[in-house]
Write a protein that holds these residues in place. Structure first.
Motif, PDB file in Angstrom:
ATOM      1  N   ALA A 160      43.334  10.668 104.898  1.00 26.19           N
ATOM      2  CA  ALA A 160      43.006   9.913 103.669  1.00 26.19           C
ATOM      3  C   ALA A 160      41.771   9.039 103.885  1.00 26.19           C
ATOM      4  O   ALA A 160      40.843   9.041 103.073  1.00 26.19           O
ATOM      5  CB  ALA A 160      44.197   9.048 103.249  1.00 26.19           C
ATOM      6  N   ASN A 203      57.091   9.542 101.014  1.00 30.51           N
ATOM      7  CA  ASN A 203      56.319   9.059 102.159  1.00 30.51           C
ATOM      8  C   ASN A 203      54.877   8.903 101.657  1.00 30.51           C
ATOM      9  O   ASN A 203      54.194   9.898 101.390  1.00 30.51           O
ATOM     10  CB  ASN A 203      56.422  10.101 103.273  1.00 30.51           C
ATOM     11  CG  ASN A 203      55.704   9.674 104.515  1.00 30.51           C
ATOM     12  OD1 ASN A 203      54.758   8.893 104.455  1.00 30.51           O
ATOM     13  ND2 ASN A 203      56.137  10.185 105.649  1.00 30.51           N
ATOM     14  N   ILE A 204      54.444   7.670 101.537  1.00 28.65           N
ATOM     15  CA  ILE A 204      53.210   7.378 100.804  1.00 28.65           C
ATOM     16  C   ILE A 204      51.981   8.066 101.410  1.00 28.65           C
ATOM     17  O   ILE A 204      51.064   8.465 100.693  1.00 28.65           O
ATOM     18  CB  ILE A 204      52.992   5.851 100.684  1.00 28.65           C
ATOM     19  CG1 ILE A 204      54.234   5.178 100.054  1.00 28.65           C
ATOM     20  CG2 ILE A 204      51.756   5.533  99.857  1.00 28.65           C
ATOM     21  CD1 ILE A 204      54.670   5.719  98.711  1.00 28.65           C
ATOM     22  N   ALA A 205      51.974   8.237 102.730  1.00 29.32           N
ATOM     23  CA  ALA A 205      50.833   8.890 103.391  1.00 29.32           C
ATOM     24  C   ALA A 205      50.521  10.247 102.780  1.00 29.32           C
ATOM     25  O   ALA A 205      49.359  10.636 102.648  1.00 29.32           O
ATOM     26  CB  ALA A 205      51.118   9.060 104.880  1.00 29.32           C
ATOM     27  N   PHE A 206      51.571  10.975 102.429  1.00 33.41           N
ATOM     28  CA  PHE A 206      51.394  12.335 101.920  1.00 33.41           C
ATOM     29  C   PHE A 206      50.733  12.344 100.545  1.00 33.41           C
ATOM     30  O   PHE A 206      50.197  13.368 100.133  1.00 33.41           O
ATOM     31  CB  PHE A 206      52.748  13.068 101.873  1.00 33.41           C
ATOM     32  CG  PHE A 206      53.228  13.494 103.236  1.00 33.41           C
ATOM     33  CD1 PHE A 206      53.736  12.558 104.122  1.00 33.41           C
ATOM     34  CD2 PHE A 206      53.140  14.806 103.650  1.00 33.41           C
ATOM     35  CE1 PHE A 206      54.171  12.936 105.390  1.00 33.41           C
ATOM     36  CE2 PHE A 206      53.561  15.196 104.918  1.00 33.41           C
ATOM     37  CZ  PHE A 206      54.077  14.255 105.784  1.00 33.41           C
ATOM     38  N   THR A 237      52.632  12.099 109.695  1.00 32.75           N
ATOM     39  CA  THR A 237      52.387  11.068 108.684  1.00 32.75           C
ATOM     40  C   THR A 237      51.124  10.286 109.040  1.00 32.75           C
ATOM     41  O   THR A 237      50.279  10.007 108.178  1.00 32.75           O
ATOM     42  CB  THR A 237      53.593  10.114 108.575  1.00 32.75           C
ATOM     43  OG1 THR A 237      54.753  10.886 108.291  1.00 32.75           O
ATOM     44  CG2 THR A 237      53.383   9.090 107.487  1.00 32.75           C
ATOM     45  N   ARG A 294      47.756   0.609 108.559  1.00 32.44           N
ATOM     46  CA  ARG A 294      48.741   1.668 108.498  1.00 32.44           C
ATOM     47  C   ARG A 294      49.422   1.836 109.848  1.00 32.44           C
ATOM     48  O   ARG A 294      48.865   1.443 110.898  1.00 32.44           O
ATOM     49  CB  ARG A 294      48.080   2.992 108.083  1.00 32.44           C
ATOM     50  CG  ARG A 294      47.455   2.980 106.695  1.00 32.44           C
ATOM     51  CD  ARG A 294      48.472   2.694 105.602  1.00 32.44           C
ATOM     52  NE  ARG A 294      47.918   2.888 104.264  1.00 32.44           N
ATOM     53  CZ  ARG A 294      47.602   1.910 103.414  1.00 32.44           C
ATOM     54  NH1 ARG A 294      47.773   0.647 103.744  1.00 32.44           N
ATOM     55  NH2 ARG A 294      47.130   2.201 102.208  1.00 32.44           N
ATOM     56  N   ASP A 341      52.422   4.816 111.205  1.00 34.92           N
ATOM     57  CA  ASP A 341      53.543   5.741 111.042  1.00 34.92           C
ATOM     58  C   ASP A 341      53.346   6.862 112.048  1.00 34.92           C
ATOM     59  O   ASP A 341      52.319   6.936 112.698  1.00 34.92           O
ATOM     60  CB  ASP A 341      53.599   6.269 109.604  1.00 34.92           C
ATOM     61  CG  ASP A 341      55.019   6.595 109.188  1.00 34.92           C
ATOM     62  OD1 ASP A 341      55.761   7.196 109.992  1.00 34.92           O
ATOM     63  OD2 ASP A 341      55.393   6.264 108.057  1.00 34.92           O
ATOM     64  N   ALA A 401      56.033   3.152 102.980  1.00 39.79           N
ATOM     65  CA  ALA A 401      54.610   2.807 103.089  1.00 39.79           C
ATOM     66  C   ALA A 401      54.298   2.098 104.402  1.00 39.79           C
ATOM     67  O   ALA A 401      53.155   2.055 104.835  1.00 39.79           O
ATOM     68  CB  ALA A 401      54.221   1.911 101.915  1.00 39.79           C
ATOM     69  N   MET A 459      48.175  12.221 108.170  1.00 41.46           N
ATOM     70  CA  MET A 459      47.907  12.182 106.734  1.00 41.46           C
ATOM     71  C   MET A 459      47.113  10.923 106.367  1.00 41.46           C
ATOM     72  O   MET A 459      46.178  10.962 105.568  1.00 41.46           O
ATOM     73  CB  MET A 459      49.227  12.200 105.955  1.00 41.46           C
ATOM     74  CG  MET A 459      49.875  13.567 105.908  1.00 41.46           C
ATOM     75  SD  MET A 459      48.940  14.677 104.808  1.00 41.46           S
ATOM     76  CE  MET A 459      50.043  16.067 104.688  1.00 41.46           C
ATOM     77  N   TYR A 460      47.516   9.780 106.943  1.00 33.05           N
ATOM     78  CA  TYR A 460      46.771   8.539 106.684  1.00 33.05           C
ATOM     79  C   TYR A 460      45.341   8.658 107.206  1.00 33.05           C
ATOM     80  O   TYR A 460      44.386   8.239 106.555  1.00 33.05           O
ATOM     81  CB  TYR A 460      47.464   7.336 107.333  1.00 33.05           C
ATOM     82  CG  TYR A 460      48.629   6.786 106.545  1.00 33.05           C
ATOM     83  CD1 TYR A 460      48.478   6.427 105.204  1.00 33.05           C
ATOM     84  CD2 TYR A 460      49.879   6.586 107.134  1.00 33.05           C
ATOM     85  CE1 TYR A 460      49.550   5.913 104.470  1.00 33.05           C
ATOM     86  CE2 TYR A 460      50.952   6.077 106.404  1.00 33.05           C
ATOM     87  CZ  TYR A 460      50.783   5.742 105.079  1.00 33.05           C
ATOM     88  OH  TYR A 460      51.827   5.228 104.355  1.00 33.05           O
TER      89      TYR A 460
END
Lengths: 274, 274
Positions: free
Chosen positions: A110, B60-63, A103, A97, A99, B95, A106-107
């Motif tokens: 996750a 925004n895929i992270a979210f 953001t 990843r 960003d 992503a 957030m990753y």
């Protein structure tokens, strides 16, 4: 998990093997396809058969994402299975990843909080504010791409900036980030020649080394310059171990391949003690 | 979707606005939290209220990833809702993936086939063999990070290689990849000064431009050098549009913000025609 705990596990098992869980439904034994969650069943069998020979597992997130929500469920079950049954194992989300700011947070959330991985691979292109949000998590590790094992590594990573290749600039800059104790690096095994230079810049960091086996890297070559006081290497093998056989006995065949790698590592560690 | 179809949509709507769906549960109107899928309900309301003013949406895929399997379900519902109800809209999976060979193909499969996005953002650090697997998909678009809008962009992207900044090397090298018709680039709006140089290298490509609004980029500045024959710009706004209000009337407030941006764009497009 702390790097000290990781080191202790390495000493105990005499292994610094990481097994990559890149599970492709077209490559796993056919009889598993009849089960409700073939990817998880495959991982579970591989983990049960090899956990005493390796110190880390590295699911390659793309292989789960490709199967959509079903794939994420398999990943979730796999990481939970590891954390519950083999809490000593170091877990790596190979997600690459990258960003910025919230953001990146957030990753990190996750992988570190929602799924409870010990570490995640991260790409450096967007710089400091794309890496530091990951580093903010205590006892969680950010494995930054430095020099990868693919052909495309020569496109940008080895391009010279003020007399130094970009990957060295990445190593140097990253050392100025906050919480660098949580940093590790990806360095491809096919670039064994480069390890001496890399160790000058990051003598104490753990390096995650893909490319031994299928991608042609040589274990002894890598160890020659890559090992440090805490061993400092995690050597990944994916296909060579997990796809040793596509028969019903696949897990025991995977174990045989893991034994070969573990024994090579034990020999290297023993020689080093002399 | 082809870039010609995207261009036609831009002409029709007199807009090159992309709305970023960076949905944070702590920021959306409280009354939505009682619904079964607050993220999807929020997206649906925003999309219904703004689809005639923008040409693209960019989750925004992270979210979504941050909320685990639940988040992926919300993402899945959102992209299906867009594809079924507004098939003319260009969809972007933000992503920033980047990995090699068959792993890159897996990511491409996840976003292009499983979820049916029109495009995905990709990081360049691993080079050619990490980008080409995405480019292999017909009428699907790979939006390569070139110059981003964050502070960390100066860490590596603007570092000089043989007299040229890395981001220009990325642009130049990428033009030698296979299927470059499917390439677009991310260029941050906070770097408006750089657009003239960038357009010399990629005169015909679409550029996805984040950073107008919250990150301080100026729309007119970007358009001055960024516009090309097919317009060639997708200007993204996320927070400025979607978090216009946290009251029950949030969607109509978002629409008001989108109208402001669309009208600015219409004016710019009209002036250009003169």
């Amino acid at each position: 998990m702390t790097t000290q705990q990781l080191y202790e596990q390495i000493q105990q098992k005499k292994s610094f093997l990481c097994i990559g869980l890149d599970v492709d439904l077209s490559k796993i034994p056919k009889h598993l396809l009849a089960t409700e969650d073939p990817i998880f069943e495959f991982n579970k069998a591989i983990i049960d058969a090899t956990h005493d020979l390796c110190v880390a597992y590295k699911p390659n997130i793309a292989f789960y994402e490709a199967y959509g929500i079903k794939g994420w469920k398999s990943l979730d079950k796999t990481i939970k299975y590891l954390n519950v049954n083999y809490p000593e194992i170091f877990t790596i989300a190979d997600a690459k990843r990258g960003d910025i700011g919230n953001t990146a947070s957030m990753y990190a959330q996750a992988f570190f909080e929602d799924m409870q991985f010990d570490s995640v691979t991260v790409a450096p292109y967007m710089g400091k504010d794309s890496v530091e949000p990951f580093l903010a998590f205590q006892n969680k590790h950010t494995i930054l791409l430095a020099l990868t094992s693919n052909e495309g590594a020569f496109d940008f990573q080895t391009q010279m900036i003020n007399g130094k290749p970009l990957y060295q600039i990445v190593l140097e800059k990253s050392k100025q980030y906050k919480n660098t104790d949580n940093l590790m690096y990806v360095v491809g095994a096919t670039k064994a020649d480069y390890f001496e230079e890399i160790r000058k810049i990051v003598p104490d960091s753990f390096l995650l080394v893909p490319g031994v086996g299928a991608q042609g890297g040589d274990l002894k070559e890598v160890c020659k310059y890559g090992l440090n006081k805490q061993v400092g290497l995690l050597i990944n093998s994916s296909r060579g171990v997990i796809y040793a056989s596509d028969k019903e006995c696949f897990a025991s065949e995977s174990r045989k391949q893991a034994v070969i790698l573990q024994q090579e590592m034990e020999e290297i560690l023993n020689q080093r003690m002399l």
